[in-house]
Design a protein around this motif. Structure first.
Motif, PDB file in Angstrom:
ATOM      1  N   TYR A   7      31.180   0.675 -33.534  1.00 15.83           N
ATOM      2  CA  TYR A   7      31.413  -0.767 -33.692  1.00 15.83           C
ATOM      3  C   TYR A   7      32.730  -1.031 -34.418  1.00 15.83           C
ATOM      4  N   ASN A   8      33.010  -0.256 -35.453  1.00 15.80           N
ATOM      5  CA  ASN A   8      34.256  -0.456 -36.202  1.00 15.80           C
ATOM      6  C   ASN A   8      35.475  -0.076 -35.370  1.00 15.80           C
ATOM      7  N   GLY A   9      35.293   0.901 -34.458  1.00 10.29           N
ATOM      8  CA  GLY A   9      36.385   1.223 -33.537  1.00 10.29           C
ATOM      9  C   GLY A   9      36.700   0.053 -32.617  1.00 10.29           C
ATOM     10  N   PHE A  10      35.658  -0.626 -32.154  1.00 13.65           N
ATOM     11  CA  PHE A  10      35.855  -1.831 -31.352  1.00 13.65           C
ATOM     12  C   PHE A  10      36.558  -2.923 -32.153  1.00 13.65           C
ATOM     13  N   LEU A  11      36.157  -3.118 -33.415  1.00 19.66           N
ATOM     14  CA  LEU A  11      36.800  -4.138 -34.248  1.00 19.66           C
ATOM     15  C   LEU A  11      38.282  -3.826 -34.448  1.00 19.66           C
ATOM     16  N   ALA A  12      38.586  -2.543 -34.600  1.00 19.91           N
ATOM     17  CA  ALA A  12      40.001  -2.165 -34.746  1.00 19.91           C
ATOM     18  C   ALA A  12      40.782  -2.508 -33.483  1.00 19.91           C
ATOM     19  N   LEU A  13      40.171  -2.291 -32.300  1.00 20.38           N
ATOM     20  CA  LEU A  13      40.834  -2.648 -31.045  1.00 20.38           C
ATOM     21  C   LEU A  13      41.037  -4.155 -30.921  1.00 20.38           C
ATOM     22  N   GLN A  70      41.477  -6.137 -33.355  1.00 18.42           N
ATOM     23  CA  GLN A  70      42.400  -6.570 -34.424  1.00 18.42           C
ATOM     24  C   GLN A  70      41.766  -7.597 -35.386  1.00 18.42           C
ATOM     25  N   VAL A  71      40.445  -7.650 -35.452  1.00 20.42           N
ATOM     26  CA  VAL A  71      39.801  -8.620 -36.341  1.00 20.42           C
ATOM     27  C   VAL A  71      40.145  -8.381 -37.803  1.00 20.42           C
ATOM     28  N   PRO A  72      39.964  -7.151 -38.370  1.00 14.74           N
ATOM     29  CA  PRO A  72      40.278  -6.970 -39.792  1.00 14.74           C
ATOM     30  C   PRO A  72      41.737  -7.273 -40.129  1.00 14.74           C
ATOM     31  N   GLN A  73      42.645  -6.784 -39.265  1.00 15.90           N
ATOM     32  CA  GLN A  73      44.069  -6.985 -39.533  1.00 15.90           C
ATOM     33  C   GLN A  73      44.458  -8.459 -39.450  1.00 15.90           C
ATOM     34  N   GLN A  74      43.937  -9.158 -38.452  1.00 22.57           N
ATOM     35  CA  GLN A  74      44.280 -10.570 -38.276  1.00 22.57           C
ATOM     36  C   GLN A  74      43.732 -11.424 -39.424  1.00 22.57           C
ATOM     37  N   ILE A  75      42.484 -11.155 -39.820  1.00 15.75           N
ATOM     38  CA  ILE A  75      41.893 -11.927 -40.924  1.00 15.75           C
ATOM     39  C   ILE A  75      42.648 -11.658 -42.218  1.00 15.75           C
ATOM     40  N   MET A  89      25.044  -2.441 -44.522  1.00 16.10           N
ATOM     41  CA  MET A  89      26.021  -3.403 -45.033  1.00 16.10           C
ATOM     42  C   MET A  89      27.347  -2.727 -45.365  1.00 16.10           C
ATOM     43  N   ILE A  90      27.269  -1.597 -46.049  1.00 12.94           N
ATOM     44  CA  ILE A  90      28.488  -0.875 -46.427  1.00 12.94           C
ATOM     45  C   ILE A  90      29.260  -0.443 -45.185  1.00 12.94           C
ATOM     46  N   LEU A  91      28.570   0.158 -44.228  1.00 15.24           N
ATOM     47  CA  LEU A  91      29.234   0.669 -43.020  1.00 15.24           C
ATOM     48  C   LEU A  91      29.827  -0.451 -42.173  1.00 15.24           C
ATOM     49  N   LEU A  92      29.161  -1.592 -42.145  1.00 16.80           N
ATOM     50  CA  LEU A  92      29.617  -2.698 -41.306  1.00 16.80           C
ATOM     51  C   LEU A  92      30.773  -3.461 -41.947  1.00 16.80           C
ATOM     52  N   THR A  93      30.703  -3.660 -43.254  1.00 17.44           N
ATOM     53  CA  THR A  93      31.629  -4.598 -43.897  1.00 17.44           C
ATOM     54  C   THR A  93      32.867  -3.974 -44.527  1.00 17.44           C
ATOM     55  N   ILE A  94      32.762  -2.756 -45.035  1.00 17.03           N
ATOM     56  CA  ILE A  94      33.910  -2.167 -45.740  1.00 17.03           C
ATOM     57  C   ILE A  94      35.140  -2.063 -44.840  1.00 17.03           C
ATOM     58  N   PRO A  95      35.017  -1.616 -43.572  1.00 20.30           N
ATOM     59  CA  PRO A  95      36.213  -1.586 -42.720  1.00 20.30           C
ATOM     60  C   PRO A  95      36.832  -2.963 -42.484  1.00 20.30           C
ATOM     61  N   ILE A  96      36.062  -4.037 -42.691  1.00 24.69           N
ATOM     62  CA  ILE A  96      36.586  -5.394 -42.503  1.00 24.69           C
ATOM     63  C   ILE A  96      37.108  -5.960 -43.821  1.00 24.69           C
ATOM     64  N   PHE A  97      36.284  -5.878 -44.877  1.00 26.56           N
ATOM     65  CA  PHE A  97      36.632  -6.518 -46.148  1.00 26.56           C
ATOM     66  C   PHE A  97      37.670  -5.743 -46.953  1.00 26.56           C
ATOM     67  N   PHE A  98      37.611  -4.409 -46.887  1.00 18.44           N
ATOM     68  CA  PHE A  98      38.513  -3.614 -47.737  1.00 18.44           C
ATOM     69  C   PHE A  98      39.988  -3.867 -47.420  1.00 18.44           C
ATOM     70  N   PRO A  99      40.398  -3.909 -46.130  1.00 19.89           N
ATOM     71  CA  PRO A  99      41.813  -4.230 -45.868  1.00 19.89           C
ATOM     72  C   PRO A  99      42.209  -5.624 -46.359  1.00 19.89           C
ATOM     73  N   ILE A 100      41.258  -6.569 -46.345  1.00 21.01           N
ATOM     74  CA  ILE A 100      41.558  -7.933 -46.785  1.00 21.01           C
ATOM     75  C   ILE A 100      41.857  -7.959 -48.275  1.00 21.01           C
ATOM     76  N   VAL A 101      40.929  -7.417 -49.077  1.00 23.00           N
ATOM     77  CA  VAL A 101      41.108  -7.482 -50.535  1.00 23.00           C
ATOM     78  C   VAL A 101      42.206  -6.543 -51.015  1.00 23.00           C
TER      79      VAL A 101
END
Length: 440
Positions: free
Chosen positions: A296-302, A304-309, A343-355
């Motif tokens: 799922y996180n590989g799909f999010l990277a494709l 660009q959700v974490p980077q764009q947010i 929660m950790i597996l789903l959110t850290i790849p999204i939230f960590f780049p943001i903060v």
């Protein structure tokens, strides 16, 4: 629909699948596969990732620490360590008002030092402490609430399986994360004892009286916990002093607790097989969640959700602390419907780049460690937050005469204690970092 929109729409779809009681690992796997197909337009990248990710996930040396810590917790329960810890804590605290409940918290903290799982800590200590709490006239609400909250110390006090996963995701040193979690873990146990003290003064009928133990019995009970201290020193001390890597320390801990269980008579051929099978089942569940999250996180990277947010938040000039508080509130909401590992597996790849892109006055490594401890604590709150706090159901299933509504009521003071501690750690990062700064 753009790739970014596909990525964003995947979140509500994932939550709907979880609400429909689909296993979380499978839900993330399906969302990741379908999302990758929508973004790329064909199945070849998905099949290639399934092939590569399956091997890389299940052969990871870093993840081998998880079954070893789980096995250590299984052997610790067979070795009578939970009983010894509770007897020792109860001999010193039991005569106080609410003292047996405080002793249960102290025993949970001690058992958490040799068991990295919250659910295992809660279930094991409930078998030991729940009969004693009821024998001394503690209400069902206070008894179950205490044990549910005490179980969360299993993932906060090192060693912690959730911290291991965070360290892998955030590419941080496991030993440093364990060290940073030590003081917050002690503060959690103290905060829970304070919550019990206040609760029994507001509701005196909720706790009975326990006789005072003579000092001879107290010191004898303290002597009986030497195996726990030995295992903790070998595992955690061995990591900090550089004697072992974290994986080697976990292996030493599993072998040590197994030997103690064998000497004490708790480890037989049957219990050994049962322990290995229970460890295998729990490991398979965790690894499948890790695998699903990876897809799922590989799909999010494709997409660009974490980077764009992250780019939108940085360019918009939002206050970093407001962003952090928003993320922590989201964790509290997610904790009502998801388990801590997911929660950790789903959110850290999204939230960590943001903060990480914002300025909190800390260096990159210190920030990553501080953020990890805060996230761990908020995830811990989710384990005892109604309506789907996992620990609440584990304990309530063992207390057949206590309705779940009473357990919800009994855990409320502990949730308040957790929220106060979270605010303290957010406002004063040095609480988590001062041992790290001192030793490194």
């Amino acid at each position: 629909m753009s790739n970014l929109e596909i990525g964003i729409w995947s979140f509500p779809v994932l939550l709907i699948l979880i609400f429909l009681r689909l296993p979380i690992g499978l839900a993330m796997l399906l969302c990741g596969m379908v999302g990758t197909w929508l973004v790329t337009g064909n199945w070849n990248p998905i099949l290639a990732k399934l092939k590569a990710e399956t091997y890389s996930t299940f052969s990871s040396h870093s993840l081998s620490i998880i079954p070893l810590f789980l096995l250590m917790g299984q052997f610790a329960g067979l070795g009578g360590m939970s009983q010894s810890l509770f007897r020792a804590a109860n001999s010193w605290l039991g005569h106080r008002k609410g003292g047996v409940a405080m002793a249960a918290i102290g025993a949970c903290a001690g058992f958490g030092a040799i068991c990295g799982s919250s659910l295992a800590t809660a279930a094991t200590m409930a078998q030991v402490a729940l009969p004693e709490l009821r024998r001394y006239g503690y209400s069902g609400a206070l008894a179950t609430g205490t044990l549910a909250a005490g179980g969360t110390l299993g993932i906060l006090i090192p060693p912690s399986i959730v911290l291991v996963i965070y360290a892998i995701l955030a590419e941080q040193n496991i030993a440093k994360l364990f060290l940073a979690a030590f003081v917050p873990g002690i503060l959690a146990a103290i905060g829970y004892m304070i919550a019990i003290s206040i609760y029994v003064r507001l509701y005196p009928e909720s706790a009975g009286d326990s006789p005072r133990q003579p000092y001879r019995e107290r010191f004898k009970a303290m002597f009986d916990v030497w195996p726990v201290l030995l295992v903790f020193f070998l595992v955690v001390g061995g990591i900090y002093f550089g004697w072992f890597t974290p994986t080697e320390a976990a292996a030493i801990g599993a072998a040590g607790t197994g030997l103690i269980a064998l000497i004490n008579g708790g480890l037989t051929r049957k219990t050994f097989v049962d322990s290995v099978l229970a460890t295998a089942v729990a490991t398979a569940m965790i690894f499948f969640i890790v695998f699903g999250a990876s897809i799922y996180n590989g799909f999010l990277a494709l997409s660009q959700v974490p980077q764009q947010i992250a780019a939108i938040i940085v360019e918009s000039g939002f206050n970093p602390w407001a962003v952090l508080v928003t993320i922590l509130l989201l964790y509290l909401v997610l904790g009502c419907v998801m388990d801590s590992l997911s929660m950790i597996l789903l959110t850290i790849p999204i939230f960590f780049p943001i903060v990480s892109a914002l300025d909190y006055g800390l260096g990159p490594e210190e920030f990553a460690i501080w953020f990890g401890i805060i996230v761990l604590i908020v995830v811990e709150v989710g384990l005892i937050t109604p309506p789907v706090g996992m620990n609440l159901f584990v304990i309530n299933s063992m207390a057949k005469d206590t309705p779940i509504s009473a357990t919800y009521r009994g855990v409320t003071p502990f949730v308040i204690s957790d929220l106060v501690r979270t605010v303290m750690l957010v406002l004063f990062p040095a609480i988590s970092l001062f041992l790290l700064r001192w030793l490194y």
